[in-house]
Design a protein around this motif. Sequence first.
Motif, short mmCIF file in Angstrom:
data_model
loop_
_atom_site.label_atom_id
_atom_site.label_comp_id
_atom_site.label_asym_id
_atom_site.label_seq_id
_atom_site.Cartn_x
_atom_site.Cartn_y
_atom_site.Cartn_z
N LYS A 110 78.12 17.36 -2.33
CA LYS A 110 78.73 16.57 -1.31
C LYS A 110 79.04 15.19 -2.15
O LYS A 110 80.30 14.83 -1.87
N GLU A 111 78.23 14.67 -2.83
CA GLU A 111 78.36 13.21 -3.41
C GLU A 111 79.31 13.36 -4.65
O GLU A 111 80.12 12.50 -4.88
N GLU A 112 79.02 14.52 -5.26
CA GLU A 112 79.96 14.56 -6.39
C GLU A 112 81.30 14.74 -6.01
O GLU A 112 82.44 14.32 -6.62
N ARG A 113 81.54 15.74 -5.17
CA ARG A 113 82.99 15.99 -4.58
C ARG A 113 83.69 14.78 -4.05
O ARG A 113 85.04 14.55 -4.26
N ARG A 114 82.88 13.87 -3.25
CA ARG A 114 83.58 12.87 -2.65
C ARG A 114 83.93 11.78 -3.81
O ARG A 114 84.84 11.31 -3.89
N SER A 115 83.10 11.66 -5.01
CA SER A 115 83.48 10.82 -6.09
C SER A 115 84.62 11.40 -6.78
O SER A 115 85.46 10.48 -7.29
N ILE A 116 84.80 12.60 -6.87
CA ILE A 116 86.03 13.29 -7.77
C ILE A 116 87.17 12.95 -6.85
O ILE A 116 88.23 12.86 -7.27
N GLY A 117 86.91 13.21 -5.49
CA GLY A 117 88.17 13.17 -4.55
C GLY A 117 88.62 11.67 -4.52
O GLY A 117 90.03 11.37 -4.59
N GLU A 118 87.80 10.96 -4.83
CA GLU A 118 88.16 9.39 -4.98
C GLU A 118 89.00 9.20 -5.87
O GLU A 118 90.00 8.25 -6.12
N CYS A 119 88.45 9.58 -7.09
CA CYS A 119 89.36 9.59 -8.52
C CYS A 119 90.57 10.18 -8.16
O CYS A 119 91.57 9.52 -8.90
N GLY A 120 90.63 11.41 -7.80
CA GLY A 120 91.83 12.16 -7.45
C GLY A 120 92.93 11.26 -6.82
O GLY A 120 94.15 11.06 -7.00
N GLY A 164 85.78 28.57 -11.94
CA GLY A 164 85.15 28.57 -12.91
C GLY A 164 85.88 28.05 -14.09
O GLY A 164 87.17 28.18 -14.01
N ILE A 165 85.33 27.13 -15.29
CA ILE A 165 85.89 26.85 -16.16
C ILE A 165 85.10 27.15 -17.61
O ILE A 165 83.79 27.27 -17.35
N ASP A 166 85.91 27.78 -18.45
CA ASP A 166 85.48 28.06 -19.71
C ASP A 166 86.35 27.92 -20.63
O ASP A 166 87.38 27.43 -20.51
N TYR A 182 96.25 18.16 -11.90
CA TYR A 182 94.80 17.87 -11.79
C TYR A 182 94.03 18.81 -11.40
O TYR A 182 93.91 19.21 -10.06
N VAL A 183 93.08 19.11 -12.19
CA VAL A 183 92.15 20.23 -11.67
C VAL A 183 90.81 19.32 -11.45
O VAL A 183 90.30 18.62 -12.31
N LEU A 184 90.28 19.59 -10.15
CA LEU A 184 89.06 18.90 -9.74
C LEU A 184 87.79 19.72 -9.65
O LEU A 184 87.88 21.04 -9.15
N ALA A 185 86.95 19.36 -10.36
CA ALA A 185 85.70 20.40 -10.54
C ALA A 185 84.34 19.62 -10.96
O ALA A 185 84.24 18.78 -11.52
N ASP A 186 83.34 19.93 -10.10
CA ASP A 186 82.08 19.29 -10.26
C ASP A 186 81.35 20.05 -11.32
O ASP A 186 81.79 20.99 -11.61
N HIS A 187 80.10 19.65 -11.77
CA HIS A 187 79.46 20.25 -12.96
C HIS A 187 79.19 21.61 -12.80
O HIS A 187 78.88 22.20 -13.70
N THR A 188 78.86 22.16 -11.66
CA THR A 188 78.51 23.65 -11.41
C THR A 188 79.64 24.45 -11.71
O THR A 188 79.39 25.84 -11.75
N LYS A 189 80.91 24.13 -11.90
CA LYS A 189 82.01 24.95 -12.17
C LYS A 189 82.06 25.40 -13.83
O LYS A 189 82.84 26.11 -14.17
N PHE A 190 81.31 24.61 -14.41
CA PHE A 190 81.64 24.79 -16.01
C PHE A 190 80.79 26.15 -16.65
O PHE A 190 79.72 26.32 -15.95
N GLU A 234 97.86 24.30 -20.16
CA GLU A 234 98.64 24.32 -18.85
C GLU A 234 98.40 23.08 -18.04
O GLU A 234 99.12 22.67 -17.09
N VAL A 235 97.07 22.48 -18.15
CA VAL A 235 96.63 21.42 -17.44
C VAL A 235 96.46 20.03 -17.81
O VAL A 235 96.14 20.20 -19.03
N LYS A 236 97.08 19.13 -17.34
CA LYS A 236 97.18 17.85 -18.06
C LYS A 236 95.94 16.95 -17.63
O LYS A 236 95.64 16.29 -18.78
N TYR A 237 95.20 17.27 -16.56
CA TYR A 237 94.07 16.47 -16.30
C TYR A 237 92.88 17.09 -15.57
O TYR A 237 93.28 18.09 -14.97
N LEU A 238 91.85 16.85 -16.23
CA LEU A 238 90.47 17.50 -15.30
C LEU A 238 89.63 16.35 -14.86
O LEU A 238 89.31 15.34 -15.68
N ILE A 239 89.35 16.37 -13.72
CA ILE A 239 88.56 15.17 -12.99
C ILE A 239 87.21 15.91 -12.78
O ILE A 239 87.12 16.89 -11.96
N THR A 240 86.29 15.34 -13.37
CA THR A 240 84.90 15.76 -13.02
C THR A 240 83.90 14.79 -13.09
O THR A 240 84.21 13.71 -13.35
#
Length: 232
Positions: free
Chosen positions: A76-86, A177-179, A205-213, A226-232
């Motif tokens: 929850k906290e990670e997603r909130r921070s990523i959302g604020e950055c987005g 998933g990100i690889d 803008y792809v938004l991803a917390d650390h569990t997606k890597f 194909e993706v310009k920005y990754l926010i994590t």
Amino acid sequence: MLAEERKRRIVELLNQQGVVRVTDLSQEMDVAEATIRHDLSDLQDLGLAVRIHGGAKQPNVSGHKMTLDENLEKCKEERRSIGECGYKMIKRNDTIFLDSSATVLEVARCLSMNPIEGLTILTTSFPIFQVLSEVEEYALIFVGGQYNRRLKSTSGYFAQKTLELVHVDKAFIGVSGIDASGFSGPYEEETNIKHLSIVNSDAQYVLADHTKFFKSYLYRFAVPSEVKYLIT
């Protein structure tokens, strides 16, 4: 079959089966078992497979397809921070697309609490539509289609046809998933929507917390270029 094609096929089989055998892969791809072992070692180095005796198993990926409600309880906290950055990436008079992920919902909550003048917002997410529906500053467009109760979003033929007709300044997209091969998810129709939003936007803008890597799912919707920005 080229090495990258073999590895991609191995990852697909791991997503489908959970475990693969060297002998089976060697027969299917018509290459020596030593070649398959080398491929599996490369995939293990990338975090896409775990070597076991006689083959490999899928790493750190559950076969369970998460619902939106389940995702809302994670990080929850990670997603909130990523959302604020987005949210900070959005400017006055932008036209944006918000997809149906739990992390992108955090962007919508920021937009609700601190409106940005002149936005046109398209979304396939019913929760995002609800969050933004009372904000008078926005031209809000709900993209219709077949409703998915697990994800609380629309997809399918009608949603895709709508998104094929529009172009946005910025697309905000969640990911499972990100690889090294790109960005992927477990739902075919949802990943089709993500792909269209990427193709039909100026900035992605792809938004991803650390569990997606270091995870790969069956349906890939974009390669890294194909993706310009990754926010994590």
